[in-house]
Design a protein around this motif. Structure first.
Motif, PDB file in Angstrom:
ATOM      1  N   PRO A  23      51.614  46.075  44.334  1.00 24.97           N
ATOM      2  CA  PRO A  23      52.694  45.409  44.753  1.00 24.97           C
ATOM      3  C   PRO A  23      52.183  43.657  44.924  1.00 24.97           C
ATOM      4  CG  PRO A  23      51.275  47.553  45.661  1.00 24.97           C
ATOM      5  CD  PRO A  23      50.444  46.779  44.689  1.00 24.97           C
ATOM      6  N   ARG A  24      54.092  43.095  44.935  1.00 30.79           N
ATOM      7  CA  ARG A  24      54.249  41.931  44.971  1.00 30.79           C
ATOM      8  C   ARG A  24      53.820  41.361  45.860  1.00 30.79           C
ATOM      9  NH1 ARG A  24      55.995  38.505  42.219  1.00 30.79           N
ATOM     10  NH2 ARG A  24      57.974  40.111  40.778  1.00 30.79           N
ATOM     11  N   HIS A  25      55.928  42.299  46.660  1.00 30.20           N
ATOM     12  CA  HIS A  25      56.359  42.456  47.850  1.00 30.20           C
ATOM     13  C   HIS A  25      56.116  43.465  48.658  1.00 30.20           C
ATOM     14  CE1 HIS A  25      58.457  39.090  45.995  1.00 30.20           C
ATOM     15  NE2 HIS A  25      58.326  40.204  44.181  1.00 30.20           N
ATOM     16  N   LYS A  26      56.535  43.522  49.866  1.00 30.21           N
ATOM     17  CA  LYS A  26      56.879  44.323  50.789  1.00 30.21           C
ATOM     18  C   LYS A  26      57.276  45.085  50.610  1.00 30.21           C
ATOM     19  CE  LYS A  26      56.965  43.410  54.754  1.00 30.21           C
ATOM     20  NZ  LYS A  26      57.817  42.564  56.583  1.00 30.21           N
ATOM     21  N   ALA A 185      61.973  42.028  45.995  1.00 33.96           N
ATOM     22  CA  ALA A 185      61.340  43.950  46.427  1.00 33.96           C
ATOM     23  C   ALA A 185      60.657  43.707  44.852  1.00 33.96           C
ATOM     24  CB  ALA A 185      62.061  44.414  46.329  1.00 33.96           C
ATOM     25  N   ASP A 186      59.497  44.864  44.107  1.00 33.47           N
ATOM     26  CA  ASP A 186      59.274  44.934  43.267  1.00 33.47           C
ATOM     27  C   ASP A 186      60.228  45.886  42.841  1.00 33.47           C
ATOM     28  OD1 ASP A 186      56.301  43.806  43.777  1.00 33.47           O
ATOM     29  OD2 ASP A 186      56.113  44.953  44.643  1.00 33.47           O
ATOM     30  N   VAL A 187      60.435  45.683  41.429  1.00 30.47           N
ATOM     31  CA  VAL A 187      61.303  46.545  40.587  1.00 30.47           C
ATOM     32  C   VAL A 187      60.798  47.127  39.426  1.00 30.47           C
ATOM     33  CG1 VAL A 187      63.606  46.854  39.962  1.00 30.47           C
ATOM     34  CG2 VAL A 187      63.313  44.628  41.511  1.00 30.47           C
ATOM     35  N   ILE A 188      61.096  48.834  39.176  1.00 29.27           N
ATOM     36  CA  ILE A 188      61.056  49.071  38.055  1.00 29.27           C
ATOM     37  C   ILE A 188      61.968  49.503  37.091  1.00 29.27           C
ATOM     38  CG2 ILE A 188      58.017  48.570  38.464  1.00 29.27           C
ATOM     39  CD1 ILE A 188      58.368  52.348  38.286  1.00 29.27           C
ATOM     40  N   VAL A 189      61.912  50.128  36.286  1.00 29.68           N
ATOM     41  CA  VAL A 189      62.667  51.632  35.525  1.00 29.68           C
ATOM     42  C   VAL A 189      61.872  52.176  35.327  1.00 29.68           C
ATOM     43  CG1 VAL A 189      63.621  51.994  33.736  1.00 29.68           C
ATOM     44  CG2 VAL A 189      63.161  49.314  33.683  1.00 29.68           C
ATOM     45  N   VAL A 190      62.819  53.772  35.918  1.00 31.60           N
ATOM     46  CA  VAL A 190      62.253  54.572  36.258  1.00 31.60           C
ATOM     47  C   VAL A 190      63.277  55.518  35.682  1.00 31.60           C
ATOM     48  CG1 VAL A 190      61.909  56.438  37.631  1.00 31.60           C
ATOM     49  CG2 VAL A 190      61.331  54.150  38.407  1.00 31.60           C
ATOM     50  N   SER A 191      63.094  56.262  34.551  1.00 32.05           N
ATOM     51  CA  SER A 191      63.737  56.738  33.464  1.00 32.05           C
ATOM     52  C   SER A 191      63.296  57.937  33.010  1.00 32.05           C
ATOM     53  CB  SER A 191      64.652  55.924  32.815  1.00 32.05           C
ATOM     54  OG  SER A 191      65.180  56.253  31.849  1.00 32.05           O
ATOM     55  N   ALA A 192      63.927  59.536  32.118  1.00 36.62           N
ATOM     56  CA  ALA A 192      63.439  59.959  31.292  1.00 36.62           C
ATOM     57  C   ALA A 192      64.149  60.056  29.845  1.00 36.62           C
ATOM     58  CB  ALA A 192      63.919  61.302  31.459  1.00 36.62           C
ATOM     59  N   THR A 193      64.458  58.577  29.338  1.00 36.13           N
ATOM     60  CA  THR A 193      64.831  58.343  28.308  1.00 36.13           C
ATOM     61  C   THR A 193      63.375  57.490  27.387  1.00 36.13           C
ATOM     62  OG1 THR A 193      66.911  57.654  28.919  1.00 36.13           O
ATOM     63  CG2 THR A 193      65.725  56.693  26.967  1.00 36.13           C
ATOM     64  N   PRO A 194      63.389  58.271  26.798  1.00 34.96           N
ATOM     65  CA  PRO A 194      62.059  57.718  25.413  1.00 34.96           C
ATOM     66  C   PRO A 194      61.752  56.281  25.630  1.00 34.96           C
ATOM     67  CG  PRO A 194      63.472  59.114  24.002  1.00 34.96           C
ATOM     68  CD  PRO A 194      64.267  58.598  25.718  1.00 34.96           C
ATOM     69  N   ASP A 195      60.566  55.639  25.231  1.00 38.01           N
ATOM     70  CA  ASP A 195      60.369  54.573  25.707  1.00 38.01           C
ATOM     71  C   ASP A 195      61.302  53.403  24.614  1.00 38.01           C
ATOM     72  OD1 ASP A 195      58.868  55.085  27.326  1.00 38.01           O
ATOM     73  OD2 ASP A 195      56.910  54.808  26.682  1.00 38.01           O
ATOM     74  N   ILE A 207      67.806  41.673  30.531  1.00 38.65           N
ATOM     75  CA  ILE A 207      67.521  41.803  32.039  1.00 38.65           C
ATOM     76  C   ILE A 207      66.440  42.682  32.258  1.00 38.65           C
ATOM     77  CG2 ILE A 207      69.827  42.127  32.177  1.00 38.65           C
ATOM     78  CD1 ILE A 207      69.714  45.459  32.303  1.00 38.65           C
ATOM     79  N   ALA A 208      65.309  42.691  31.038  1.00 36.24           N
ATOM     80  CA  ALA A 208      63.750  43.274  30.919  1.00 36.24           C
ATOM     81  C   ALA A 208      63.261  42.389  32.082  1.00 36.24           C
ATOM     82  CB  ALA A 208      63.731  42.884  29.514  1.00 36.24           C
ATOM     83  N   LYS A 209      63.695  40.513  32.018  1.00 41.23           N
ATOM     84  CA  LYS A 209      62.915  39.690  32.835  1.00 41.23           C
ATOM     85  C   LYS A 209      63.210  40.350  33.301  1.00 41.23           C
ATOM     86  CE  LYS A 209      66.671  36.916  32.874  1.00 41.23           C
ATOM     87  NZ  LYS A 209      67.174  35.618  32.309  1.00 41.23           N
ATOM     88  N   TYR A 210      64.042  40.907  34.329  1.00 42.97           N
ATOM     89  CA  TYR A 210      63.762  41.152  36.378  1.00 42.97           C
ATOM     90  C   TYR A 210      63.000  42.610  36.531  1.00 42.97           C
ATOM     91  CZ  TYR A 210      68.012  38.388  36.220  1.00 42.97           C
ATOM     92  OH  TYR A 210      69.135  37.559  35.863  1.00 42.97           O
ATOM     93  N   VAL A 211      62.583  43.360  35.630  1.00 50.61           N
ATOM     94  CA  VAL A 211      61.344  44.521  36.238  1.00 50.61           C
ATOM     95  C   VAL A 211      60.470  44.560  35.905  1.00 50.61           C
ATOM     96  CG1 VAL A 211      63.633  45.726  35.852  1.00 50.61           C
ATOM     97  CG2 VAL A 211      62.300  45.574  34.698  1.00 50.61           C
ATOM     98  N   GLU A 212      59.624  44.848  36.599  1.00 46.02           N
ATOM     99  CA  GLU A 212      57.851  44.697  35.961  1.00 46.02           C
ATOM    100  C   GLU A 212      57.329  45.940  34.895  1.00 46.02           C
ATOM    101  OE1 GLU A 212      54.957  42.923  39.589  1.00 46.02           O
ATOM    102  OE2 GLU A 212      56.770  43.089  40.970  1.00 46.02           O
ATOM    103  N   VAL A 213      57.922  47.115  34.816  1.00 46.69           N
ATOM    104  CA  VAL A 213      57.207  48.103  33.898  1.00 46.69           C
ATOM    105  C   VAL A 213      58.726  48.472  33.715  1.00 46.69           C
ATOM    106  CG1 VAL A 213      55.563  49.966  33.444  1.00 46.69           C
ATOM    107  CG2 VAL A 213      55.690  48.560  35.113  1.00 46.69           C
ATOM    108  N   ILE A 214      58.960  48.763  32.712  1.00 45.91           N
ATOM    109  CA  ILE A 214      60.076  49.864  32.327  1.00 45.91           C
ATOM    110  C   ILE A 214      58.854  51.367  31.503  1.00 45.91           C
ATOM    111  CG2 ILE A 214      61.613  50.489  29.912  1.00 45.91           C
ATOM    112  CD1 ILE A 214      62.194  47.105  29.805  1.00 45.91           C
ATOM    113  N   ALA A 215      59.109  51.900  32.342  1.00 40.04           N
ATOM    114  CA  ALA A 215      59.199  53.728  32.471  1.00 40.04           C
ATOM    115  C   ALA A 215      60.530  54.745  31.900  1.00 40.04           C
ATOM    116  CB  ALA A 215      57.999  54.326  33.544  1.00 40.04           C
ATOM    117  N   GLY A 216      59.305  55.420  30.225  1.00 37.06           N
ATOM    118  CA  GLY A 216      60.337  56.215  30.109  1.00 37.06           C
ATOM    119  C   GLY A 216      59.584  57.862  30.203  1.00 37.06           C
ATOM    120  N   GLN A 217      60.115  58.141  29.546  1.00 36.27           N
ATOM    121  CA  GLN A 217      59.761  59.991  29.739  1.00 36.27           C
ATOM    122  C   GLN A 217      58.655  59.545  29.336  1.00 36.27           C
ATOM    123  OE1 GLN A 217      60.831  62.387  25.491  1.00 36.27           O
ATOM    124  NE2 GLN A 217      62.518  62.266  26.759  1.00 36.27           N
ATOM    125  N   GLU A 218      57.519  59.227  28.227  1.00 37.50           N
ATOM    126  CA  GLU A 218      55.984  58.933  27.694  1.00 37.50           C
ATOM    127  C   GLU A 218      55.195  58.467  28.307  1.00 37.50           C
ATOM    128  OE1 GLU A 218      58.882  58.276  23.917  1.00 37.50           O
ATOM    129  OE2 GLU A 218      58.241  57.948  26.421  1.00 37.50           O
TER     130      GLU A 218
END
Length: 314
Positions: A23-26, A185-195, A207-218
């Motif tokens: 984490p970088r933020h609260k 805030a820390d931001v990640i994508v939380v998804s069931a879509t394939p990576d 807009i990927a630059k706004y999130v720290e991790v892009i998490a898909g179903q894998e």
């Protein structure tokens, strides 16, 4: 920025970027993608998932009924946004056999017990890699045949999405919201879509630059995504999940997180409200309680329990 890539079962743990997250933020915000950040859910379900569902699973004689079941199960019911294999099971085993067209035509819906057993097994990784692993593991020729059929369907869906779903921008107010979230805030994508599809869509629209991790179903389920990233790292009421489906809310609740709903068919206004009002309440400690409960009650009203054909008969 860490971006996930599809890996085989033999590779390193694909969830490592989440488990090693620092984490970088609260505060923390998780954001679903399809139907939440992007207006891609309808076109994917109608033009990619459904045609291949009909073609692969032998449902041509009741194609219109399949489309109605798909529309209800994946877009306008309480299973909206569920894993593709769980929704397949619901449609083929539950909804389609009870549809008036199916009954009127005396069509016997093909059943796939081995595939359904894999879907129902809590230990199954409900992804293409999970199917490949199950196919390699089983010695039952019938199970292998059904699982291979499901994998073929899923791969063709992914191909169709890659060919069809392009130039679909995020909903209005999503970019503004991300710009507002990122400094606080820390931001990640939380998804069931394939990576692969997730990375392409978020990068395509810069807009990927706004999130720290892009998490898909894998990387696991949405519940696992949130757990890996937030457990023991943030204070109570400092974690928020933004989603458009009951499964998103369930994942939030399983991790003692707050939930902000993007209402189906009213996404633009939902994001505007988030940017203008809800995020400030979250940061200021005013979100939990009455405010969140009001939003969730409204969200619940958008997703009926009964399909339209049963409502007509009620």
């Amino acid at each position: 920025m860490i971006i996930s890539k599809e890996k085989s079962m033999a590779d390193i743990d694909p969830a490592t970027p989440l488990k090693q997250f620092k984490p970088r933020h609260k505060f923390f915000v998780g954001i679903d993608s399809d139907g939440c950040a992007f207006d891609t859910m309808g076109i994917k379900q109608r033009e990619c998932f459904c045609p291949w569902l009909i073609a692969c699973f032998g449902l041509q004689p009741v194609a219109r009924a399949v489309r109605e079941c798909k529309e209800f199960a994946d877009l306008f019911s309480k299973t909206r946004g569920a894993n593709r294999h769980k929704t397949n099971r619901r449609i083929i085993a539950e909804l389609l056999p009870e549809h008036p067209m199916t009954k009127a035509r005396g069509f016997e819906v093909p059943q796939y017990p081995h595939y359904f057993a894999w879907v129902d097994d809590p230990a199954s990784l409900l992804s293409n890699d999970g199917l490949r692993h199950a196919i390699e593991k089983t010695t039952d020729p019938d199970a292998k045949k059904e699982l291979q059929l499901a994998l073929t369907w899923s791969e063709r869906v992914n191909w169709a999405i890659g060919e069809t779903v392009r130039n679909m921008p995020p909903f209005p107010n999503v970019r503004q919201s991300l710009e507002k979230i990122q400094p606080l805030a820390d931001v990640i994508v939380v998804s069931a879509t394939p990576d692969e599809a997730l990375n392409r869509e978020w990068q395509e629209h810069n807009i990927a630059k706004y999130v720290e991790v892009i998490a898909g179903q894998e990387m696991g389920t949405k519940t696992q995504h949130l757990g890996f990233v937030t457990k023991g790292r943030y204070e109570k009421n400092h974690v928020l999940m933004i989603g458009d489906a009951p499964g998103d809310m369930k994942a939030a609740r399983a991790n003692d997180a707050l939930f902000y709903p993007i209402n189906p068919s009213d996404e633009i206004e939902s994001w505007k409200r988030f940017s203008d009002e809800a995020f400030n309440k979250f940061i200021n400690g005013e979100y939990a309680g009455e405010y969140e409960e009001k939003l969730i009650a409204q969200f619940d009203s958008y997703l009926p329990e009964l399909p339209p054909w049963q409502q007509r008969l009620a």
